[in-house]
Design a protein around this motif. Structure first.
Motif, mmCIF file in Angstrom:
data_model
loop_
_atom_site.group_PDB
_atom_site.id
_atom_site.type_symbol
_atom_site.label_atom_id
_atom_site.label_comp_id
_atom_site.label_asym_id
_atom_site.label_seq_id
_atom_site.Cartn_x
_atom_site.Cartn_y
_atom_site.Cartn_z
ATOM 1 N N LYS A 155 29.491 83.652 97.641
ATOM 2 C CA LYS A 155 30.094 84.800 98.329
ATOM 3 C C LYS A 155 29.422 86.100 97.867
ATOM 4 O O LYS A 155 29.116 86.980 98.666
ATOM 5 N N SER A 156 29.148 86.198 96.577
ATOM 6 C CA SER A 156 28.594 87.455 96.078
ATOM 7 C C SER A 156 27.143 87.641 96.544
ATOM 8 O O SER A 156 26.722 88.750 96.871
ATOM 9 N N TRP A 157 26.380 86.552 96.650
ATOM 10 C CA TRP A 157 25.024 86.656 97.213
ATOM 11 C C TRP A 157 25.070 87.064 98.671
ATOM 12 O O TRP A 157 24.261 87.839 99.162
ATOM 13 N N ARG A 158 26.041 86.512 99.390
ATOM 14 C CA ARG A 158 26.167 86.847 100.800
ATOM 15 C C ARG A 158 26.519 88.331 100.958
ATOM 16 O O ARG A 158 25.931 89.037 101.772
ATOM 17 N N ASP A 159 27.480 88.800 100.132
ATOM 18 C CA ASP A 159 27.866 90.207 100.178
ATOM 19 C C ASP A 159 26.705 91.121 99.832
ATOM 20 O O ASP A 159 26.614 92.247 100.327
ATOM 21 N N ALA A 160 25.808 90.635 98.943
ATOM 22 C CA ALA A 160 24.671 91.461 98.519
ATOM 23 C C ALA A 160 23.562 91.477 99.571
ATOM 24 O O ALA A 160 22.533 92.119 99.382
ATOM 25 N N GLY A 161 23.762 90.735 100.674
ATOM 26 C CA GLY A 161 22.793 90.756 101.761
ATOM 27 C C GLY A 161 21.612 89.828 101.560
ATOM 28 O O GLY A 161 20.603 89.942 102.260
ATOM 29 N N LEU A 162 21.703 88.905 100.642
ATOM 30 C CA LEU A 162 20.632 87.920 100.475
ATOM 31 C C LEU A 162 20.599 86.989 101.685
ATOM 32 O O LEU A 162 21.626 86.776 102.330
ATOM 33 N N PRO A 163 19.437 86.421 101.991
ATOM 34 C CA PRO A 163 19.406 85.426 103.062
ATOM 35 C C PRO A 163 20.383 84.300 102.750
ATOM 36 O O PRO A 163 20.620 84.002 101.578
ATOM 37 N N PRO A 164 20.989 83.705 103.779
ATOM 38 C CA PRO A 164 22.007 82.686 103.535
ATOM 39 C C PRO A 164 21.468 81.516 102.711
ATOM 40 O O PRO A 164 20.384 81.012 102.986
ATOM 41 N N LEU A 165 22.214 81.140 101.703
ATOM 42 C CA LEU A 165 21.816 80.044 100.821
ATOM 43 C C LEU A 165 22.918 79.012 100.789
ATOM 44 O O LEU A 165 24.096 79.359 100.625
ATOM 45 N N THR A 166 22.553 77.753 100.916
ATOM 46 C CA THR A 166 23.513 76.684 100.686
ATOM 47 C C THR A 166 23.582 76.442 99.183
ATOM 48 O O THR A 166 22.560 76.226 98.542
ATOM 49 N N VAL A 167 24.780 76.520 98.633
ATOM 50 C CA VAL A 167 24.940 76.270 97.202
ATOM 51 C C VAL A 167 25.452 74.839 97.017
ATOM 52 O O VAL A 167 26.505 74.479 97.538
ATOM 53 N N SER A 168 24.680 74.027 96.308
ATOM 54 C CA SER A 168 25.058 72.635 96.064
ATOM 55 C C SER A 168 25.673 72.481 94.689
ATOM 56 O O SER A 168 25.188 73.047 93.714
ATOM 57 N N VAL A 169 26.745 71.709 94.642
ATOM 58 C CA VAL A 169 27.482 71.496 93.395
ATOM 59 C C VAL A 169 27.554 69.993 93.115
ATOM 60 O O VAL A 169 27.822 69.204 94.027
ATOM 61 N N ASN A 170 27.306 69.601 91.881
ATOM 62 C CA ASN A 170 27.405 68.183 91.498
ATOM 63 C C ASN A 170 28.847 67.811 91.200
ATOM 64 O O ASN A 170 29.542 68.530 90.482
ATOM 65 N N LEU A 171 29.294 66.694 91.729
ATOM 66 C CA LEU A 171 30.644 66.200 91.441
ATOM 67 C C LEU A 171 30.544 64.897 90.673
ATOM 68 O O LEU A 171 29.717 64.045 91.004
ATOM 69 N N SER A 172 31.392 64.727 89.689
ATOM 70 C CA SER A 172 31.399 63.441 88.993
ATOM 71 C C SER A 172 32.427 62.517 89.641
ATOM 72 O O SER A 172 33.326 62.970 90.364
ATOM 73 N N ALA A 173 32.293 61.233 89.360
ATOM 74 C CA ALA A 173 33.216 60.247 89.925
ATOM 75 C C ALA A 173 34.662 60.578 89.545
ATOM 76 O O ALA A 173 35.583 60.422 90.344
ATOM 77 N N ARG A 174 34.835 61.066 88.321
ATOM 78 C CA ARG A 174 36.181 61.387 87.849
ATOM 79 C C ARG A 174 36.847 62.464 88.694
ATOM 80 O O ARG A 174 38.056 62.408 88.950
ATOM 81 N N GLN A 175 36.096 63.451 89.108
ATOM 82 C CA GLN A 175 36.671 64.520 89.934
ATOM 83 C C GLN A 175 37.137 63.971 91.269
ATOM 84 O O GLN A 175 38.093 64.458 91.859
ATOM 85 N N PHE A 176 36.442 62.970 91.706
ATOM 86 C CA PHE A 176 36.726 62.310 92.956
ATOM 87 C C PHE A 176 38.031 61.552 92.894
ATOM 88 O O PHE A 176 38.826 61.557 93.803
ATOM 89 N N GLN A 177 38.192 60.802 91.779
ATOM 90 C CA GLN A 177 39.351 59.926 91.651
ATOM 91 C C GLN A 177 40.579 60.700 91.236
ATOM 92 O O GLN A 177 41.694 60.266 91.467
ATOM 93 N N HIS A 178 40.347 61.843 90.579
ATOM 94 C CA HIS A 178 41.446 62.445 89.859
ATOM 95 C C HIS A 178 42.605 62.900 90.710
ATOM 96 O O HIS A 178 43.699 62.472 90.565
ATOM 97 N N ARG A 179 42.352 63.814 91.614
ATOM 98 C CA ARG A 179 43.480 64.248 92.435
ATOM 99 C C ARG A 179 42.988 64.896 93.689
ATOM 100 O O ARG A 179 42.010 64.493 94.244
ATOM 101 N N ASP A 180 43.679 65.923 94.086
ATOM 102 C CA ASP A 180 43.453 66.452 95.416
ATOM 103 C C ASP A 180 42.190 67.301 95.500
ATOM 104 O O ASP A 180 42.249 68.517 95.578
ATOM 105 N N LEU A 181 41.045 66.633 95.525
ATOM 106 C CA LEU A 181 39.770 67.341 95.613
ATOM 107 C C LEU A 181 39.688 68.157 96.901
ATOM 108 O O LEU A 181 39.252 69.312 96.902
#
Ligand code: C2E
Ligand code: CA
Ligand code: CA
Ligand code: CA
Length: 276
Positions: free
Chosen positions: A102-128
């Motif tokens: 959001k802050s890069w977008r507000d700063a007027g940078l070209p649109p960037l897809t931000v990728s985040v790594n998820l672990s299996a535990r985050q998946f199983q844990h709850r309401d992802l």
């Protein structure tokens, strides 16, 4: 850190293995790291191979203790996964990455897809799904410029649950990528059931792509099959021009690697984009 506790730990060492003791100390240190705000996100640019444009970044976690050198994720994520601490740490990663986008977008940078790594535990844990929906709303980030990376192995631990979660995330516009593709045991035919957008070819295949005919054949056929299923292919760990040339010739869509840039703090991404 084995042995640096001196005799004080002798009593415990008799009843517990040193490894268990190390883990306990490390678990405490990880908890404190979260409280003291010692985690950082570095970002590695992802480039569109056809145009050379930086179109996204992958968020990669670092631990910077108040004293001492920065610690790489391979040295603490396995324990964070075992202890379940990866869940609150992962929440922090997601929230920070969304706020950054959001802050890069507000700063007027070209649109960037931000990728985040998820672990299996985050998946199983709850309401992802609920968590991601809340974060998108609270940070004002763009769901379709958020990508979640989950390893092939993590998906295969519970494919049914993964399909259900992927469907909901995909409905929100969130992009989904299968990470470290080729290192696990899934088949592309199986992955067809998943509403995913891209496959990331593991670095171990890219490394010898120009010398090893087996690796070259694997990468070549992963790209061809992925494209036949309308998936984009991202190559990780590209370190030189010859690897890039091979990938370009075989129609790979995107790449990331030291050849373009190592993971850098947010300001590094800003100057990279300004200088291109
Ligand atoms: P990954 O998701 O496969 O990330 C790619 C790793 O390869 C990163 O290591 C990156 O710095 C490194 N890399 C990128 N380009 C090159 C290259 O050209 N040459 C070489 N030799 N290495 C390259 P890093 O940052 O140490 O992360 C290691 C692993 O830790 C990641 O592998 C990922 O599985 C995990 N990880 C990192 N951040 C997070 C996170 O926020 N959450 C979770 N659950 N896991 C994370
Ligand atoms: Ca990844
Ligand atoms: Ca990898
Ligand atoms: Ca990995």
């Amino acid at each position: 850190a084995k042995g640096d506790g001196g005799n004080k730990y002798q009593f415990y060492a008799n009843s517990m293995s040193l490894d268990a003791l190390d883990s306990l100390r490390m678990e405490g240190a990880l908890r404190r790291a979260l409280e003291r705000d010692e985690f950082r996100l570095y970002y590695q640019p992802q480039v569109d191979i056809a145009t050379g444009a930086v179109i996204g970044v992958e968020a990669l976690l670092r631990w910077q203790p108040q004293l001492g050198p920065m610690i790489a994720p391979d040295d603490f994520i396995p324990l964070a996964e075992q202890t379940g601490l990866i869940v609150p740490i992962g929440d922090w990663v997601l929230a920070t990455a969304c706020a950054q986008q959001k802050s890069w977008r507000d700063a007027g940078l070209p649109p960037l897809t931000v990728s985040v790594n998820l672990s299996a535990r985050q998946f199983q844990h709850r309401d992802l799904v609920g968590l991601v929906a809340r974060l998108v709303r609270d940070t004002g980030c763009d769901a379709s410029s958020l990508a979640l990376e989950i390893t092939e192995t993590a998906v295969m631990e519970n494919p049914q649950a993964a399909v259900a979660i992927f469907r909901q995330l995909s409905k929100m516009g969130v992009r989904l990528a299968i990470d470290d593709f080729g290192t696990g045991y899934s088949s592309l035919a199986y992955l067809k059931r998943f509403p995913i957008d891209s496959l990331k070819i593991d670095r171990s295949f890219v490394r010898d792509i120009t010398d090893d005919t087996d690796d070259a054949a694997i990468v070549h056929s992963v790209i061809a099959l992925a494209h036949s299923m309308k998936l984009k292919v991202v190559a990780e760990g590209v370190e030189d021009a010859r690897q890039l040339q091979f990938l370009r010739e075989h129609g790979c869509d995107q790449m990331q690697g030291y050849y373009i840039s190592k993971p850098v703090p947010p300001a590094g991404i800003e100057s990279l984009l300004q200088n291109r």
